[in-house]
Design a protein around this motif. Structure first.
Motif, PDB file in Angstrom:
ATOM      1  N   SER A 179     -58.113 -30.596 -19.024  1.00 14.54           N
ATOM      2  CA  SER A 179     -57.265 -31.790 -18.989  1.00 14.54           C
ATOM      3  C   SER A 179     -56.433 -31.808 -17.713  1.00 14.54           C
ATOM      4  O   SER A 179     -55.760 -30.838 -17.376  1.00 14.54           O
ATOM      5  CB  SER A 179     -56.343 -31.808 -20.210  1.00 14.54           C
ATOM      6  OG  SER A 179     -55.447 -32.911 -20.153  1.00 14.54           O
ATOM      7  N   THR A 232     -55.970 -35.378 -21.806  1.00 15.91           N
ATOM      8  CA  THR A 232     -55.824 -35.462 -23.258  1.00 15.91           C
ATOM      9  C   THR A 232     -54.356 -35.545 -23.620  1.00 15.91           C
ATOM     10  O   THR A 232     -53.509 -34.868 -23.031  1.00 15.91           O
ATOM     11  CB  THR A 232     -56.451 -34.239 -23.947  1.00 15.91           C
ATOM     12  OG1 THR A 232     -55.850 -33.043 -23.461  1.00 15.91           O
ATOM     13  CG2 THR A 232     -57.962 -34.181 -23.686  1.00 15.91           C
ATOM     14  N   MET A 260     -51.944 -35.208 -26.998  1.00 17.66           N
ATOM     15  CA  MET A 260     -51.938 -34.781 -28.378  1.00 17.66           C
ATOM     16  C   MET A 260     -50.952 -35.593 -29.210  1.00 17.66           C
ATOM     17  O   MET A 260     -49.872 -35.955 -28.735  1.00 17.66           O
ATOM     18  CB  MET A 260     -51.590 -33.299 -28.470  1.00 17.66           C
ATOM     19  CG  MET A 260     -52.590 -32.380 -27.777  1.00 17.66           C
ATOM     20  SD  MET A 260     -54.298 -32.591 -28.353  1.00 17.66           S
ATOM     21  CE  MET A 260     -54.111 -32.204 -30.117  1.00 17.66           C
ATOM     22  N   GLU A 277     -59.745 -33.112 -34.941  1.00 17.26           N
ATOM     23  CA  GLU A 277     -60.269 -31.753 -34.815  1.00 17.26           C
ATOM     24  C   GLU A 277     -61.698 -31.636 -35.327  1.00 17.26           C
ATOM     25  O   GLU A 277     -62.409 -30.686 -34.990  1.00 17.26           O
ATOM     26  CB  GLU A 277     -59.364 -30.780 -35.576  1.00 17.26           C
ATOM     27  CG  GLU A 277     -58.006 -30.581 -34.926  1.00 17.26           C
ATOM     28  CD  GLU A 277     -57.177 -29.554 -35.662  1.00 17.26           C
ATOM     29  OE1 GLU A 277     -57.451 -29.317 -36.859  1.00 17.26           O
ATOM     30  OE2 GLU A 277     -56.255 -28.986 -35.046  1.00 17.26           O
ATOM     31  N   SER A 292     -59.990 -30.120 -23.581  1.00 15.08           N
ATOM     32  CA  SER A 292     -58.742 -29.385 -23.761  1.00 15.08           C
ATOM     33  C   SER A 292     -58.523 -28.403 -22.613  1.00 15.08           C
ATOM     34  O   SER A 292     -57.401 -28.235 -22.116  1.00 15.08           O
ATOM     35  CB  SER A 292     -58.763 -28.633 -25.091  1.00 15.08           C
ATOM     36  OG  SER A 292     -58.844 -29.536 -26.177  1.00 15.08           O
ATOM     37  N   LYS A 293     -59.582 -27.760 -22.152  1.00 13.64           N
ATOM     38  CA  LYS A 293     -59.464 -26.747 -21.104  1.00 13.64           C
ATOM     39  C   LYS A 293     -59.200 -27.363 -19.739  1.00 13.64           C
ATOM     40  O   LYS A 293     -58.427 -26.815 -18.934  1.00 13.64           O
ATOM     41  CB  LYS A 293     -60.732 -25.902 -21.062  1.00 13.64           C
ATOM     42  CG  LYS A 293     -60.678 -24.771 -20.036  1.00 13.64           C
ATOM     43  CD  LYS A 293     -61.941 -23.904 -20.115  1.00 13.64           C
ATOM     44  CE  LYS A 293     -61.876 -22.758 -19.105  1.00 13.64           C
ATOM     45  NZ  LYS A 293     -63.087 -21.898 -19.168  1.00 13.64           N
ATOM     46  N   MET A 334     -56.160 -36.103 -30.789  1.00 18.56           N
ATOM     47  CA  MET A 334     -55.819 -36.341 -29.399  1.00 18.56           C
ATOM     48  C   MET A 334     -56.414 -37.666 -28.954  1.00 18.56           C
ATOM     49  O   MET A 334     -57.365 -38.174 -29.556  1.00 18.56           O
ATOM     50  CB  MET A 334     -56.320 -35.204 -28.500  1.00 18.56           C
ATOM     51  CG  MET A 334     -57.825 -35.146 -28.305  1.00 18.56           C
ATOM     52  SD  MET A 334     -58.301 -33.776 -27.195  1.00 18.56           S
ATOM     53  CE  MET A 334     -60.079 -34.031 -27.094  1.00 18.56           C
ATOM     54  N   LEU A 365     -58.168 -39.384 -25.672  1.00 17.93           N
ATOM     55  CA  LEU A 365     -58.855 -39.005 -24.436  1.00 17.93           C
ATOM     56  C   LEU A 365     -58.793 -40.153 -23.442  1.00 17.93           C
ATOM     57  O   LEU A 365     -59.195 -41.281 -23.750  1.00 17.93           O
ATOM     58  CB  LEU A 365     -60.316 -38.648 -24.730  1.00 17.93           C
ATOM     59  CG  LEU A 365     -61.197 -38.338 -23.521  1.00 17.93           C
ATOM     60  CD1 LEU A 365     -60.717 -37.080 -22.801  1.00 17.93           C
ATOM     61  CD2 LEU A 365     -62.660 -38.197 -23.944  1.00 17.93           C
ATOM     62  N   SER A 418     -64.921 -31.175 -27.128  1.00 18.78           N
ATOM     63  CA  SER A 418     -63.459 -31.160 -27.241  1.00 18.78           C
ATOM     64  C   SER A 418     -62.880 -29.953 -26.501  1.00 18.78           C
ATOM     65  O   SER A 418     -61.797 -30.032 -25.915  1.00 18.78           O
ATOM     66  CB  SER A 418     -63.047 -31.139 -28.715  1.00 18.78           C
ATOM     67  OG  SER A 418     -63.595 -30.004 -29.373  1.00 18.78           O
ATOM     68  N   ARG A 419     -63.599 -28.833 -26.505  1.00 16.91           N
ATOM     69  CA  ARG A 419     -63.128 -27.644 -25.790  1.00 16.91           C
ATOM     70  C   ARG A 419     -63.070 -27.906 -24.289  1.00 16.91           C
ATOM     71  O   ARG A 419     -62.147 -27.448 -23.605  1.00 16.91           O
ATOM     72  CB  ARG A 419     -64.053 -26.459 -26.082  1.00 16.91           C
ATOM     73  CG  ARG A 419     -64.009 -25.978 -27.523  1.00 16.91           C
ATOM     74  CD  ARG A 419     -64.961 -24.833 -27.741  1.00 16.91           C
ATOM     75  NE  ARG A 419     -64.619 -23.678 -26.928  1.00 16.91           N
ATOM     76  CZ  ARG A 419     -65.360 -22.568 -26.850  1.00 16.91           C
ATOM     77  NH1 ARG A 419     -66.503 -22.495 -27.532  1.00 16.91           N
ATOM     78  NH2 ARG A 419     -64.978 -21.563 -26.086  1.00 16.91           N
TER      79      ARG A 419
END
Length: 401
Positions: free
Chosen positions: A383, A398, A400, A321, A380-381, A245, A247, A376-377
């Motif tokens: 964004s 983010t 992808m 990842e 992702s949560k 991803m 950022l 990263s979590r």
């Protein structure tokens, strides 16, 4: 189990990661430069016969600085070397990106200053007129014109200076024009409320011209596109199809001013440290990677506090990842000596975590708005959602690939 590697990173040495560049002026002028007192410069500006041409020159310069992403400022270096130029104009000219029509001024401000200094200053144990003017032109002194965009084009400025004691009021000089055309100068108390209602010039010292603003960075880097909207990630290596991803920091809002109004805008530095493009599969390959740092400066003028401002900057171009966390820091620049923050980023190889220690320099007097690790979590949560980071609000996004 977590293994830690220590890597010291100097911002100036990062070609790919350092997005905020400090411009080296050390070779421009001989050193040392004699100190120029702010109150004396204010008295000189109040004593010279200012006219419409000089007000237009200062207004053009502070407007140009503002358009280039800096505060409403006119440095003495530009005043003497390139009348009417704003901070950042020299770089756009050097890059062939300067689009404004050439402009000349009838009797530039530097001529009035030089004439006054030669008439009133003697050697007498002090700097000669020539020495004083040379010191002034090489100094970090500037004219700061807060709320200049409100100027109607009429009215003489009240001239004051930064008292450098944290106070909100200081003595200033008001130009008074009588019916017979003669002028006098009266002393008045100046505060920010006055600057909101009538033109006020503050003689203070420049803090940000050595750095590229976010706006100037966009203009000078063709890959940024319109407002940093073009995202150009690095190439994926042959045979590797792991997802990653990008950022971005989409917008930025400051909720308060950090300095007295005499100092002008707040200069925020946004720093993110991570191990980009990480595809290592063995501990031996780990040695091939080094963390990178993005470092952006954004200037928030006093009337922009509380406003959401587009940022649109890539903080980490290839977050794979295997990258668990990045280090993130926001400071508000106040100068001082260089100190450091030892922070961490984390990567994983076959479920085993490895920590990278990174040393990020900042100034000892800076206000630390926020610093810590972000995962990263988290990105992702959240964004696209706005979060609070001390006295600023940020929206990350983010993308992808």
């Amino acid at each position: 189990m977590k293994t830690r590697m220590t890597i010291a990173v100097l911002l100036a040495g990062l070609a790919a990661g350092a997005a905020c560049e400090r411009v080296d002026h050390s070779g421009d002028f001989p050193a040392p430069v004699p100190e120029v007192e702010l109150d004396e410069v204010a008295r000189i500006l109040s004593a010279i016969p200012l006219g419409a041409a000089q007000l237009e020159e200062v207004y053009d310069a502070v407007s140009a600085s503002s358009e280039n992403g800096y505060d409403e400022e006119y440095t003495m270096r530009d005043l003497f070397a390139d009348p009417g130029a704003g901070v950042g104009d020299a770089e756009t000219k050097a890059a062939g990106l300067y689009t404004k029509a050439a402009k000349t001024y009838e009797q530039p401000l530097k001529e009035l200053i030089a004439d006054y200094v030669h008439k009133t200053r003697t050697k007498a144990g002090d700097l000669s007129p020539e020495e004083y003017l040379a010191a002034l032109s090489r100094s970090d002194v500037q004219i700061y014109w807060p709320y200049s965009e409100r100027w109607s084009g009429r009215g003489w400025p009240v001239i004051t200076y930064d008292p450098a004691d944290g106070s909100s009021r200081n003595m200033g000089y008001r130009l008074v024009e009588k019916e017979d055309g003669t002028r006098s100068v009266e002393e008045v108390l100046v505060d920010e409320a006055m600057a909101l209602e009538e033109p006020v010039w503050v003689v203070n010292r420049n803090d940000d011209s050595a750095y590229r603003s976010l706006e100037l960075q966009r203009r000078l880097d063709p890959n940024w596109g319109n407002g940093g909207g073009n995202i150009i990630p690095g190439p994926v290596k042959a045979g590797e199809e792991l997802p990653f991803m990008t950022l971005l920091l989409k917008d930025f809002k400051a909720n308060r001013n950090f300095d007295p109004w005499f100092n002008g805008a707040s200069e925020f530095f946004v720093k993110a440290a991570a191990v980009e493009d990480f595809f290592a599969t063995t501990e031996a390959e780990l040695q091939l990677y080094s963390p990178s740092i993005t470092d952006f400066m954004v200037v928030v003028k006093r009337d922009q506090v509380g406003q959401v401002r587009p940022f649109n900057a890539v903080l980490v171009s290839q977050w794979t990842e295997q990258l668990g966390t990045c280090a993130f820091m926001i400071t508000e620049d106040d100068g001082g000596s260089i100190t450091t923050w030892k922070c961490s980023a984390e990567v994983k190889i076959k479920s085993k975590a490895y920590g990278f220690d990174i040393v990020i320099p900042f100034n000892s007097r800076d206000d630390i708005v926020w610093r810590g690790q972000l995962s990263s979590r988290y990105f992702s949560k959240y964004s696209g959602e706005t979060g609070h980071f001390g006295d600023v609000e940020l929206t990350f996004e983010t993308v992808m690939h």
